[in-house]
Design an enzyme around this catalytic site. Structure first.
Site, mmCIF file in Angstrom:
data_model
loop_
_atom_site.group_PDB
_atom_site.id
_atom_site.type_symbol
_atom_site.label_atom_id
_atom_site.label_comp_id
_atom_site.label_asym_id
_atom_site.label_seq_id
_atom_site.Cartn_x
_atom_site.Cartn_y
_atom_site.Cartn_z
ATOM 1 N N SER A 555 0.851 -1.197 0.000
ATOM 2 C CA SER A 555 0.000 0.000 0.000
ATOM 3 C C SER A 555 0.877 1.234 0.000
ATOM 4 O O SER A 555 2.034 1.194 0.449
ATOM 5 C CB SER A 555 -0.896 0.011 1.249
ATOM 6 N N TYR A 568 -2.808 -0.856 10.597
ATOM 7 C CA TYR A 568 -2.786 -1.162 9.165
ATOM 8 C C TYR A 568 -1.484 -0.697 8.515
ATOM 9 O O TYR A 568 -0.816 -1.462 7.815
ATOM 10 C CB TYR A 568 -3.990 -0.498 8.488
#
Length: 678
Positions: A555, A568
């Site tokens: 990401s 996360y």
């Protein structure tokens, strides 16, 4: 409107081809003769419709038929230059076509046109080939059928065989068909119904003859220690051996694998005569063109230590390659095609099963089915006589036939990921599903791995049948579940070449609201999960020795420091560094490890639909349905990132253009300056 003769032919072909007792997949051909009006002259013209080259009887449609003028086809007899030049007649078939001609005429076209009966079937039933390959097959044919079926000595398929059969049919008006030595059967009839009945009579009569006359143990007495392992143990052993065997079978060129532990295979390998029979090889041209002249057979019991079995497989593979090269040298002529590869197409492991290989899963599966046919043929021949296939020189003439080589040269160029087996985690929805679909479109066999087995299977079914994709359950946070998923993958396709770590979830909370359970769950699924998946993938890839690709869907958050996202983003940073660490460690094995850093992919995302979207929308103060556009507006390109854009990046990394790239992260974020790699 379809000619009624053609409709009858298609129906007969489909019925005969639907039963494996009658013929093998893509094997045999059928024909019918009739008349149509010539659109140029307006007069009736006699035609023959015959299954074209490469088709399958069970699924035959009108488009799979070659259509030829019967008068022109039969006139070829007058210009036939003799058996030494009979291959020239295949090109002459093109001058006999009616109209556009339909499918390409097969090598057996002469057989169908020259036999005078209006309807002809040429089939490869196991029972018929058993008689055709028995040492005293001609005598057994007389005993089985009397004068109703006649014997035709072995001849390579072609124009001369058509002449032979036509002559024998004319000399034996009482006959309904013939046994072709070493090959199969041909039947004929005045009507389509009669022809089909005659084909079935030959096949079923041969089956009864073999059953009634056959001895109890045609493969010999049981071989002590070679009994099949228990089913669960058998599959574990097969999964352990599969990557090694696939690597050996792919020495010259990569192959897709298929595994079967069918009773017929295990029974054959548990009997004392299996080494002798396997060494004799197959006989029917349709069989050995797909299975090669003989299989590689592991000569150890299934309880032998795994490392001993692996070492023995390597040694046997070297011997096999040397023997195959010698076979080529014995029979090659100056104008023979180059040797196509010396690796086995069939590998037999007693007590475990059979591994078969090909350029794709269907080819590998069909090769295995053909070897099962060959086992059934050996059983029948040995039950009443001695199995005596056509000799090695004849096999070589067909395997390296100029016509067969021309057919191979006409095959379309392989897709970028042909022969590659991909496993994608979290692939039942969102980014993972888009990746799985794209990899399959580019030629890969795909294993759709997901926590939800039903959704994984549904996603795989959307991609295609089990020759293209299978769905497996995979809890990536559980080491045994990961190992089980990879076992299913290697049993489905022989091994694994390309793995995408995509499975994930997201918990969006500020630091003080993030619980230890939140942290553990986030890291178990993505940091630990990626580690477990990569470890199992690397083990298999190293055993295969074929290199490979591991791709992490990380990401932009792996480098971008945002708020309210501690669990996360930190696990994404963990994944990003795994890419660098594994690229450094696995490079010596030609395993490339790369990553992709998307921005928020909202549409189609399981993560966003599961609550993450609402959480992030609340953080940014926008309606959830506008979150994708919100993300787009903060980028340099002002364009939303979709699952297919991430799939495109996976293909770019693995499709063969970036062969010297490893340890790289590719941003797929429409340009987020704060996430630029430094």
């Amino acid at each position: 409107m379809t000619n009624p003769v053609v409709s009858e032919l298609i129906g007969r072909s489909n019925r005969l081809g639907a039963d494996p007792r009658n013929t093998n997949y893509a094997g045999g051909n059928t024909s019918a003769k009739g008349t149509e009006t010539d659109p140029v002259t307006g007069t009736p013209v006699e035609l023959v419709w015959v299954k074209g080259s490469g088709g399958d009887l069970g699924t035959l449609t009108e488009s799979g038929l070659a259509v030829l003028r019967l008068d022109r086809l039969r006139s070829l007899v007058d210009v036939y230059p003799g058996v030494e030049r009979e291959d020239e007649m295949v090109a002459a078939f093109d001058y006999c076509l009616h109209g556009r001609g339909g499918a390409a005429p097969s090598i057996d076209t002469a057989m169908h046109g020259l036999v005078t009966a209006p309807h002809v079937d040429h089939l490869h039933p196991d029972s018929g080939i058993a008689l055709a390959t028995a040492e005293d097959g001609e005598q057994l044919t007389r005993e089985c059928f009397g004068e109703r079926v006649v014997w035709v000595p072995w001849r390579r398929p072609g124009f001369q065989l058509g002449l032979d059969i036509a002559a024998i049919a004319e000399k034996n008006p009482q006959a309904i068909g013939c046994i072709l030595g070493g090959h199969g059967i041909t039947a004929w009839g005045q009507t389509s119904e009669e022809c089909e009945a005659n084909s079935l009579e030959i096949i079923r009569t041969a089956e009864r003859f073999l059953a009634e006359r056959g001895k109890a143990e045609p493969f010999g007495a049981p071989l002590p220690g070679f009994e099949p392992l228990a089913p669960a143990e058998r599959r574990i052993r097969a999964a352990a051996l599969a990557p090694v065997i696939r690597g050996l079978a792919g020495t010259d060129k990569p192959q897709v694998g298929h595994f079967t532990d069918a009773d017929v295979v295990l029974e054959f390998l548990a009997a004392s005569e299996h080494p002798r029979l396997a060494a004799l090889g197959t006989s029917c041209p349709d069989h050995f063109l797909r299975t090669k002249v003989r299989p590689l057979v592991l000569d150890l019991p299934p309880t032998a230590p795994l490392d001993e079995a692996v070492a023995r497989l390597h040694a046997l593979h070297e011997e096999y390659r040397a023997e195959y090269a010698a076979y080529y040298e014995r029979h090659a002529t100056p104008d023979s095609p180059a040797m196509r590869g010396a690796d086995p197409a069939i590998v037999l492991v007693p007590g475990v099963g059979m591994f078969s290989f090909g350029k794709d899963k269907q080819t590998a599966r069909v090769a295995g089915e053909f070897y099962v046919n060959a086992i059934n043929v050996m059983r029948g021949a040995e039950a009443v006589s001695t199995y005596a296939p056509i000799d090695e020189a004849e096999k070589f003439r067909i395997e390296y036939w100029a016509l067969e080589e021309a057919k191979l040269q006409r095959m379309p160029k392989p897709k970028p990921l042909a022969t590659r087996v991909a496993l994608v985690t979290g692939a039942a929805s969102g980014i993972g599903k888009a990746i799985a679909q794209r990899l399959a479109r580019e030629g890969a066999c795909v294993v759709v791995a997901d926590l939800d087995l039903h959704k994984a299977r549904d996603a795989a079914a959307e991609i295609g049948g089990t020759d293209v994709a299978v769905g497996v359950a995979a809890d990536v946070s559980d080491a045994e579940a990961v190992a089980a998923a990879f076992r299913e993958a290697v049993l489905a396709f022989g091994g694994v070449d390309l793995v995408v770590n995509n499975a994930g979830l997201s918990i969006s909370k500020p630091l003080l609201e993030t619980t230890e359970a939140d942290w553990d769950l986030q890291h178990d699924v993505m940091a630990k999960g990626s580690f477990l998946v990569s470890r199992e993938a690397a083990r298999i890839m190293i055993e295969q020795g074929l290199g490979g690709d591991i791709v992490y869907i990380s990401s932009k958050n792996s480098v971008f420091a945002g708020t309210s996202n501690i669990a996360y983003s930190s696990t994404k940073a963990d994944q990003a560094h795994q890419v660098r660490l594994l690229a450094a460690e696995l490079g010596e094995h030609q395993i490339r490890v790369n990553g992709i850093n998307p921005d928020g992919v909202v549409r189609g995302s399981g993560i966003f639909a599961g609550g993450w979207g609402a959480q992030r929308a609340a953080v940014y103060g926008v309606p959830e349905e506008e979150l994708g556009q919100y993300y787009a507006q903060r980028t340099l390109l002002k364009r939303e990132v979709l699952p297919e854009h991430v799939a495109d990046a996976v293909l770019a990394l693995t499709g063969g253009e970036l062969t010297r790239t490893t340890g790289l992260h590719i941003p797929v974020d429409s340009g987020v300056a704060a996430a630029f790699l430094r």
